[in-house]
Design an enzyme around this catalytic site. Structure first.
Site, PDB file in Angstrom:
ATOM      1  N   LEU A 241      17.298  -0.206 -14.653  1.00  0.00           N
ATOM      2  CA  LEU A 241      18.081   0.507 -15.686  1.00  0.00           C
ATOM      3  C   LEU A 241      19.268   0.196 -15.475  1.00  0.00           C
ATOM      4  O   LEU A 241      19.914   0.805 -14.146  1.00  0.00           O
ATOM      5  CB  LEU A 241      17.764   1.872 -15.708  1.00  0.00           C
ATOM      6  CG  LEU A 241      18.308   2.734 -16.983  1.00  0.00           C
ATOM      7  CD1 LEU A 241      18.097   2.346 -18.528  1.00  0.00           C
ATOM      8  CD2 LEU A 241      18.063   4.226 -16.856  1.00  0.00           C
ATOM      9  N   HIS A 242      20.056  -0.623 -15.929  1.00  0.00           N
ATOM     10  CA  HIS A 242      21.354  -1.126 -15.365  1.00  0.00           C
ATOM     11  C   HIS A 242      22.583  -0.284 -15.939  1.00  0.00           C
ATOM     12  O   HIS A 242      23.252   0.574 -15.366  1.00  0.00           O
ATOM     13  CB  HIS A 242      21.618  -2.726 -15.958  1.00  0.00           C
ATOM     14  CG  HIS A 242      20.529  -3.560 -15.327  1.00  0.00           C
ATOM     15  ND1 HIS A 242      20.190  -3.926 -14.249  1.00  0.00           N
ATOM     16  CD2 HIS A 242      19.804  -4.265 -16.464  1.00  0.00           C
ATOM     17  CE1 HIS A 242      19.160  -4.816 -14.161  1.00  0.00           C
ATOM     18  NE2 HIS A 242      18.649  -5.038 -15.532  1.00  0.00           N
ATOM     19  N   ASP A 243      23.034  -0.462 -17.363  1.00  0.00           N
ATOM     20  CA  ASP A 243      24.317   0.154 -17.561  1.00  0.00           C
ATOM     21  C   ASP A 243      24.477   1.699 -17.543  1.00  0.00           C
ATOM     22  O   ASP A 243      25.465   2.136 -17.316  1.00  0.00           O
ATOM     23  CB  ASP A 243      24.502  -0.313 -19.147  1.00  0.00           C
ATOM     24  CG  ASP A 243      24.808  -1.886 -19.331  1.00  0.00           C
ATOM     25  OD1 ASP A 243      25.059  -2.313 -18.110  1.00  0.00           O
ATOM     26  OD2 ASP A 243      24.395  -2.352 -20.143  1.00  0.00           O
TER      27      ASP A 243
END
Length: 312
Positions: A241-243
């Site tokens: 899960l990046h942003d």
């Protein structure tokens, strides 16, 4: 409660969507604007998607401004294979009721930062840094007034996700990223070294799905789409899960460990385009960059689940 002024600059995008919903559910954030940029999908789609998410969350009070539709010097690149043709995975898209605001993202960033005291407005960048680079060109005083800039971008020990050494957001517009890092802003970077630690396991997605409201169900659907894509394209069991880590860092910096550094971006080599050169041999007291090296994944997902449970 003192609320932190925040502008979110994004290219929604499945994980951007989760980050926006997390911000919408966090009352300590004073969301001054959402600005959009071409990245994961076209500018037309990212701007519509931001408005869709705003409507789902019942937060039409937050203005959305369309930004630039291409990088500073490069042809535009997309990542629709990871986000779906429309950018929101399997979510059915629609034309939202409220339009984007007149005027552009660059002007919106400048106006909102300059209108408030130094350090009063943070910017979370979830996509290519084109809008922020142009805002800094238009008003160099932003560098000393922004407080802080937190970006999802870059890679060091993990390697890249678009080339062996480059992460997509930086690779998509390396010139913009280079300008932002060189401008003198206080920047905290959450690269793949951090976000690959934050994985959406089945149990974590189920905990979000157990929360009441459509926003939680939407988020669970988006995370399952990412899970399926990562398994099919990359071969990983659980998708990173990046942003949303940018918003989580603003809300709970104790969930992360950041190290003072100096960050530069490669712009001249085709082979290493977008590589983030992270130098830790700096004087800590003088460093304006920080690189996140550790993330508490369970804490990040608990935060997301809790905040989504407050939304409709």
């Amino acid at each position: 409660m003192t609320r932190r002024g925040l502008i979110i600059d994004c290219d929604p995008g499945v994980d951007d969507a989760v980050g926006l919903l997390l911000a919408f559910g966090s009352p300590e954030l004073d969301l001054l604007a959402i600005t959009t940029v071409a990245g994961n999908v076209s500018l037309e789609r990212t701007t519509r998607n931001a408005r869709i998410l705003r409507q789902i969350a019942g937060r039409e009070d937050v203005p959305v401004f369309a930004g630039v539709d291409r990088p500073l010097r490069r042809p535009r690149a997309e990542a629709a294979e990871f986000h779906g043709a429309e950018g929101l995975g399997g979510l059915e898209t629609f034309e939202p009721d409220a339009p984007a605001e007149p005027g552009g993202a660059v002007e919106a960033i400048v106006e909102r930062v300059i209108a408030r005291p130094p350090g009063a407005v943070a910017v979370a960048v979830m996509g290519p840094m084109t809008n922020l680079a142009l805002a800094l060109r238009a008003e160099p005083r932003l560098a000393e007034r922004l407080g802080p800039v937190v970006v999802m971008g870059g890679a060091r020990s993990e390697g890249g996700n678009i080339t062996p050494s480059a992460e997509f957001n930086i690779w998509a517009d390396p010139e913009a990223a280079a300008e932002v890092f060189a401008a003198g802003c206080r920047v905290t970077a959450l690269g793949l070294d951090a976000t690959h630690q934050v994985r959406g396991t089945g149990a974590r997605i189920a905990a979000i799905e157990a929360q009441p409201g459509n926003c939680a169900q939407t988020t669970a659907s988006l995370l399952r789409f990412s899970q399926d894509v990562e398994r099919r394209i990359v071969g990983w069991e659980w998708a990173p899960l990046h942003d949303p880590c940018t918003v989580a860092w603003l809300l709970r910096p104790d969930l992360f460990r950041a190290v003072p550094c100096r960050i530069a971006v490669e712009t001249e080599s085709d082979l290493t385009r977008g590589h983030t050169a992270v130098e830790f041999r700096v004087e800590a007291s003088a460093a304006c960059h920080h690189w996140v090296v550790e993330a508490n994944a369970a804490g990040v997902f608990d935060l997301i689940a809790q905040r989504l449970g407050t939304l409709p």
